[in-house]
Scaffold this active site. Structure first.
Site, PDB file in Angstrom:
ATOM      1  N   HIS A  52       0.824  -1.220   0.000  1.00 44.37           N
ATOM      2  CA  HIS A  52       0.000   0.000   0.000  1.00 44.37           C
ATOM      3  C   HIS A  52       0.853   1.263   0.000  1.00 44.37           C
ATOM      4  CE1 HIS A  52      -3.805  -2.154   0.627  1.00 44.37           C
ATOM      5  NE2 HIS A  52      -3.124  -2.964   1.405  1.00 44.37           N
ATOM      6  N   ASN A 125     -10.257  -2.663   2.252  1.00 42.55           N
ATOM      7  CA  ASN A 125      -9.947  -2.661   0.824  1.00 42.55           C
ATOM      8  C   ASN A 125     -11.210  -2.342   0.032  1.00 42.55           C
ATOM      9  OD1 ASN A 125      -7.155  -3.303   0.777  1.00 42.55           O
ATOM     10  ND2 ASN A 125      -7.584  -5.474   1.047  1.00 42.55           N
ATOM     11  N   TYR A 335       0.403  -3.992  11.657  1.00 41.64           N
ATOM     12  CA  TYR A 335       0.233  -2.604  11.212  1.00 41.64           C
ATOM     13  C   TYR A 335       0.899  -1.611  12.155  1.00 41.64           C
ATOM     14  CZ  TYR A 335      -2.442  -3.711   7.117  1.00 41.64           C
ATOM     15  OH  TYR A 335      -2.790  -4.161   5.875  1.00 41.64           O
TER      16      TYR A 335
END
Ligand code: NDP
Length: 481
Positions: A52, A125, A335
């Site tokens: 990303h 997404n 993350y």
């Protein structure tokens, strides 16, 4: 006019000429203005996201239009009409920071809701499912999407080798190769939380939940040929479209929905409701409208506010919890870990990431420690303490999330059908959509060895004979039945 200064605040008298010994040089070590300028430029990059990397974002608002407070105690959903500020970041998955926007890829669709009870990040997404259902597979999967270590080129062979050995990818591969694989702009695609999360209400009842954001701009997509032509003209089409629309006052909107599953249903569905490669059919769990998301403000500084925007599914608020979804559990670690590495220990204190509510933690030093702890007392730097520092509040305790089972490396493919849901999608496609699916797959399979092609065709055959035949015809190969 403001006087230019060094980063230390000293006024600068000359920003045109270095200090040199005579007009022909050399430059002086004492020209700290020159040194500071060069040193800063050397440090202008932070590591780009491994996935990303290329993104576009904007600020906006969520307005609640329906009452779902019976499912969740989350303050953000506490009353109809409530508005919560938010930041979105859209992205492609595989491309690097300089990648072209209009490439065939899944799009990231992340939202940071700045609620009164802390930041809630929905890091999703534009597709409701993903390629894998076990986080142990994630680094290998991403490796196949990135550059080959020797050629430094992306490898279609690696992609299809991995996919053909991982039938759980079929659902997402079918979506990726369908018309929706190249949305025209970020405004013309849906967003999905993708994972199963949970809600819990003030009575401590838990519900499983999936989040959906449906575009109000309508779906619009490029074919491969249109995408390639556009990339020849501009690599920045999404930035141009999103930034431009918001500057012009054309504020894109999405309708927010949830699907709700009573906690006990999870044992009854024919599919594992915590499997990231599955949707919950709408006929079984209909969409329940929640509100409307609007994007209405561009960032003033792309790097500070979009590149450094740090989303993590671990950011939940009271009333919203996790689920046994394995990939979600993996992402809860990965993350925040990525952000601590690429931005710094206290990345959540940066203005774009900082909650809009009071923050009272006892984390201490580390990179970018530029804020006070705000515990109300300099002696309150540990917990528990006797000086009235912030302490826990039992009223926020989450009801237990009950999960039973033997700890083992359970085969994630056992008992999971990988063909029924891609078939349901394939059956939604009309003749034109099917033809484009076949030709998109054939185009993406260029140069892939026959053995891998046949292995993949055998999977398509199990979805639908027409699917396998269509791809075989588009490839010009004989289908070995
Ligand atoms: P429905 O007929 O109720 O819904 C079909 C869904 O498919 C709609 O959400 C539609 O989105 C979406 N869709 C249409 N074309 C595409 C495409 N090319 N790529 C991705 N999504 C698309 O069906 P079911 O709920 O019974 O599900 C059938 C299949 O639809 C699933 O197997 C799944 O592949 C797909 N799907 C299902 C979703 C769900 O949450 N149940 C969500 C998204 C896809 P829209 O309404 O925006 O046009």
């Amino acid at each position: 006019m403001k006087t230019m200064t060094t980063s230390g605040g000293a006024p600068i008298a000359d920003n045109q000429n270095s200090a040199t010994a005579g007009p022909r040089g050399p430059v002086m070590m004492q020209d700290y203005q020159l040194i500071e300028k060069l040193a800063h430029q050397n440090r202008e990059r932070i590591p780009e996201r491994v996935v990303h990397a290329k993104g576009w974002g904007a600020y906006g608002t969520l307005t609640v239009t329906e009452d779902i407070s019976k499912y969740t105690r989350a303050e953000i959903f506490s009353k109809v009409g409530k508005q919560t500020p938010l930041l979105t970041r859209f992205s492609t998955v595989a491309g690097e920071l300089g990648a072209a926007d209009a490439e065939r890829d899944v799009r990231g669709f992340s939202i940071k809701f700045y609620t009164e009870e802390g930041n809630w990040d929905l890091v999703g997404n534009n597709t409701p499912v993903f390629f894998i259902r076990d986080p142990l597979k994630f680094p290998d999967f991403i490796r196949t999407q990135k550059r080959h270590p020797k050629t430094n080129l992306r490898s279609t062979t690696a992609m299809w080798d991995f996919w053909s050995l991982s039938p759980e990818s079929l659902h997402q591969v079918t979506i990726l190769m369908s018309d929706r694989g190249i949305p025209k702009t970020p405004m013309q695609m849906n967003g999905y939380g993708s994972h199963t999360f949970s809600f819990y209400n003030t009575d401590g009842e838990r519900f499983w939940v999936k989040f959906h954001f449906k575009t109000q701009q309508g779906h619009a997509h490029y074919t491969n040929a249109e995408g390639a032509e556009l990339i020849g003209q501009t690599r920045e089409s999404y930035q141009e479209e999103l930034f431009g629309a918001i500057e012009r006052g054309e504020h894109p909107k999405w309708t927010m929905y949830v699907q709700i599953m009573p906690e006990a249903d999870a044992d009854k569905t024919s599919y594992n409701p915590f499997d990231l490669t599955k949707v919950w059919p709408h006929s079984e769990y209909p969409l329940i409208k929640v509100g409307e998301m609007e994007l209405n403000r561009n960032a003033d500084n792309y790097f500070a506010e979009i590149e450094q925007a740090a989303f993590s599914p671990s950011n939940v608020v009271p009333g919203i919890g996790f689920s046994p979804d394995k990939v979600l559990q993996g992402r809860l670690f990965a993350y925040a870990d990525a952000h601590r590495y690429r931005i710094g220990t206290h990345y959540e204190a940066l203005p774009v990431n900082a909650p809009k509510c009071p923050v009272h933690h006892y984390h201490k030093d580390g990179s970018m420690r530029f804020f006070q702890n705000d515990t109300g007392n300099p002696d309150a730097y540990y917990e528990p303490n006797s000086v009235g520092g912030p302490s826990q509040d039992e009223s926020y305790r989450e009801p237990p999330l009950t999960v039973t089972g033997d700890i083992d490396r359970h085969n994630h493919r056992d008992g999971n059908d990988d063909y029924v849901q891609p078939r349901a999608l394939f059956e939604l496609f009309d003749a034109g959509q099917r033809e484009r699916l076949f030709s998109n797959i054939a185009a993406a399979m260029g140069g892939v060895p026959d053995e891998i092609v046949q292995r993949q065709l055998a999977h398509f055959e199990k979805i639908h004979p027409d699917y396998a035949q269509g791809v075989a015809d588009a490839l010009g190969v004989t289908l070995l039945r």
